[in-house]
Write an enzyme that holds these catalytic residues in place. Structure first.
Site, PDB file in Angstrom:
ATOM      1  N   CYS A   1       0.830  -1.205   0.000  1.00 41.22           N
ATOM      2  CA  CYS A   1       0.000   0.000   0.000  1.00 41.22           C
ATOM      3  C   CYS A   1       0.868   1.259   0.000  1.00 41.22           C
ATOM      4  O   CYS A   1       1.750   1.397   0.843  1.00 41.22           O
ATOM      5  CB  CYS A   1      -0.904   0.001   1.225  1.00 41.22           C
ATOM      6  SG  CYS A   1      -1.849   1.512   1.407  1.00 41.22           S
TER       7      CYS A   1
ATOM      8  N   CYS B   1      -0.850   5.708   7.146  1.00 41.31           N
ATOM      9  CA  CYS B   1      -2.183   5.288   7.595  1.00 41.31           C
ATOM     10  C   CYS B   1      -2.084   4.494   8.893  1.00 41.31           C
ATOM     11  O   CYS B   1      -1.154   3.722   9.095  1.00 41.31           O
ATOM     12  CB  CYS B   1      -2.817   4.431   6.506  1.00 41.31           C
ATOM     13  SG  CYS B   1      -4.430   3.777   6.923  1.00 41.31           S
TER      14      CYS B   1
ATOM     15  N   CYS C   1      -9.710 -11.325  21.520  1.00 41.14           N
ATOM     16  CA  CYS C   1      -9.105 -10.453  20.497  1.00 41.14           C
ATOM     17  C   CYS C   1      -8.069  -9.536  21.128  1.00 41.14           C
ATOM     18  O   CYS C   1      -7.636  -8.571  20.517  1.00 41.14           O
ATOM     19  CB  CYS C   1     -10.181  -9.635  19.792  1.00 41.14           C
ATOM     20  SG  CYS C   1     -11.140  -8.628  20.916  1.00 41.14           S
TER      21      CYS C   1
END
Ligand code: SAH
Length: 449
Positions: free
Chosen positions: A72, A78, A403
């Site tokens: 990317c 980002c 998670c």
């Protein structure tokens, strides 16, 4: 004492929770975004706290053999991905080690941790994206700041809905819908959220707005439907609160249905805009199958599915259980769960809306128990009151889906100090290219085998 703006050449000796390289400068721990273990790098100190600091990577002097060119172009700016510069096999190894080390620190010993299970194609896996908008731009936040980073395409999102989000935003701009400003709290459009059932191709588009109505809603919807004729649902979500929570509590359907459906391993699931649904369906099917196997159900067990969302795990395991009792705090998710049981012709499940830490102690007092408990809490882990009840209840097995290794380690410490033994730890890579780690852990009660 290390000072801001000082420059050093250092050896990276470890990796942190957020995929940063860690170096020691005369014992002083420094976190370096973009650096990899075993690299020699030039850095500049950005922030020097008393015990640790943050540095900017100036140059990779000796690259790691596991370094890879990020796919990317906005990777370094980002805040979405933080491991694209590491070859995928090593991302998996990093995650396995992260689980090992975090558990070891908390438990005082290292349980056997299986190697993280990765994806064959670790890109374009996400079925849900939440794009912030600001000043006529759509993109993702930079990470620690809310500077908006534009990207032509996001390499971990579903390709179709990534394009849809950007087209939908363009259309709102054609009708001069203002974008929300976090400082002044003015402006209307805050986020564009997309979701796709990757196995049904059903798409939902949500405009999160700081207003009761989306201006020019009809014209905007018509243009979107012209471009994407198969879209199943377009929703306005009203969020007038300041702060970081993306979705508000009220949804208004602008077009089509107020839900989409997805299919996982032959089961069908209805998903509302406010309901949680795992973002990586390929790995989810694997994770749930694993969790079910770990539970080793025979068909005679009473099962709890805590933090059940839209009832996915309950429905997955129902055929191997006597009955399943699911608890979830979001009312829309519980509505979905009840409908999903019907949709899949499942009769031996019951769902209740409420906090697991309130419902389970109460039900236990009333005499309800479970032989096997699935817990799948959000990042903050399980509430202590729930863990207390699970310990008292002495269920045969707990299957913990996590998670967040940090809260997992905390909760496992308590459970293993109070009668449970860890039998299996299996990380599953739900979030390739990012530092997030998911896993299923099976515990057995030592008094109850
Ligand atoms: N098991 C589901 C959802 C897991 S995500 C699945 O795999 O899809 C965690 C869920 O816990 C979310 O749906 C969230 O709304 C819910 N939740 C958060 N806090 C809770 C609490 N205290 N009690 C019950 N559910 C809670």
């Amino acid at each position: 004492m290390i000072q801001k703006n000082e420059e050093f050449e250092v050896d990276v000796v470890d990796m942190g929770f957020e995929g940063e390289g860690i170096a020691k400068i005369n014992g002083y721990t420094t976190f370096i975004k973009g650096a990899l273990k075993n690299e020699k790098v030039k850095i500049k100190i950005l922030k020097a706290n008393k015990d640790f600091g943050f540095a900017k990577l100036l140059e990779v002097v000796e690259p790691s053999e596991n370094r890879e060119e990020p796919i990317c172009p906005v990777f370094s700016k980002c805040g979405g991905c933080n491991l694209q510069h590491l070859v995928y096999e090593d991302q998996l190894l990093l995650k396995t080690n992260l689980v090992k080390n975090t558990l070891k620190k908390s438990l005082g010993y290292e349980p056997l941790v299986e190697n993280a299970i990765g994806m064959v194609i670790p890109y374009n896996y996400r079925n849900k994206a939440q794009y912030p908008v600001a000043d006529g731009k759509i993109g993702f936040y930079a990470g620690r700041t809310h500077a908006l980073i534009e990207n032509e395409k996001c390499f971990i999102q579903n390709t179709l809905t990534d394009r849809l989000a950007k087209d939908a935003f363009k259309i709102t701009q054609k009708y001069n819908v203002s974008t929300y400003n976090e400082k002044s709290c003015e402006g209307i459009l805050r986020h564009i959220v997309t979701r796709i059932g990757v196995n049904t191709n059903e798409i939902m588009l949500t405009f999160v707005i700081n207003a009761d109505e989306l201006p020019h809603a009809n014209e905007i919807v018509n243009e979107i439907v012209d471009l994407y004729p198969t879209i199943k649902s377009i929703v306005a979500n009203v969020n007038k609160e300041n702060g970081n929570v993306i979705l508000g509590k009220t949804c208004k359907t602008l077009f089509g249905s107020d839900f989409i459906e997805d299919e996982l391993e032959g089961f069908r699931f209805k998903i509302s805009p406010l309901s949680f649904y795992q973002v990586n369906p390929v790995q989810t099917a694997l994770l749930y199958t694993l969790a079910k196997d770990m539970a080793g159900l025979s068909g005679n067990e009473n099962v709890f599915d805590l933090y059940c969302g839209i009832g996915t795990i309950s429905i997955f395991v129902a055929d191997k259980a006597k009955n399943v009792f699911g608890v979830e705090v979001v009312p829309q998710a519980i509505e979905n769960a009840k409908e999903n049981a019907k949709l899949n012709n499942i009769q031996n499940v019951e769902f209740i809306c409420g906090k697991a830490e309130e419902i389970i102690p109460k039900k236990y007092k009333e005499g309800m128990t479970a032989d096997v408990v699935f817990v799948d809490p959000p990042r903050k882990g399980c509430d202590q009151k729930l863990l207390d009840t699970l310990v008292e209840m002495e269920s045969k097995k707990i299957v913990y889906i996590s998670c967040n290794p940090a809260t997992l380690a905390r909760d496992l410490k308590f459970l293993t100090d109070n009668g449970y033994e860890i039998k299996e730890v299996q990380p599953v890579d739900m979030f390739p290219q990012t530092c997030h780690v998911e896993g299923a852990i099976m515990l057995e009660n030592a008094n109850n085998r």
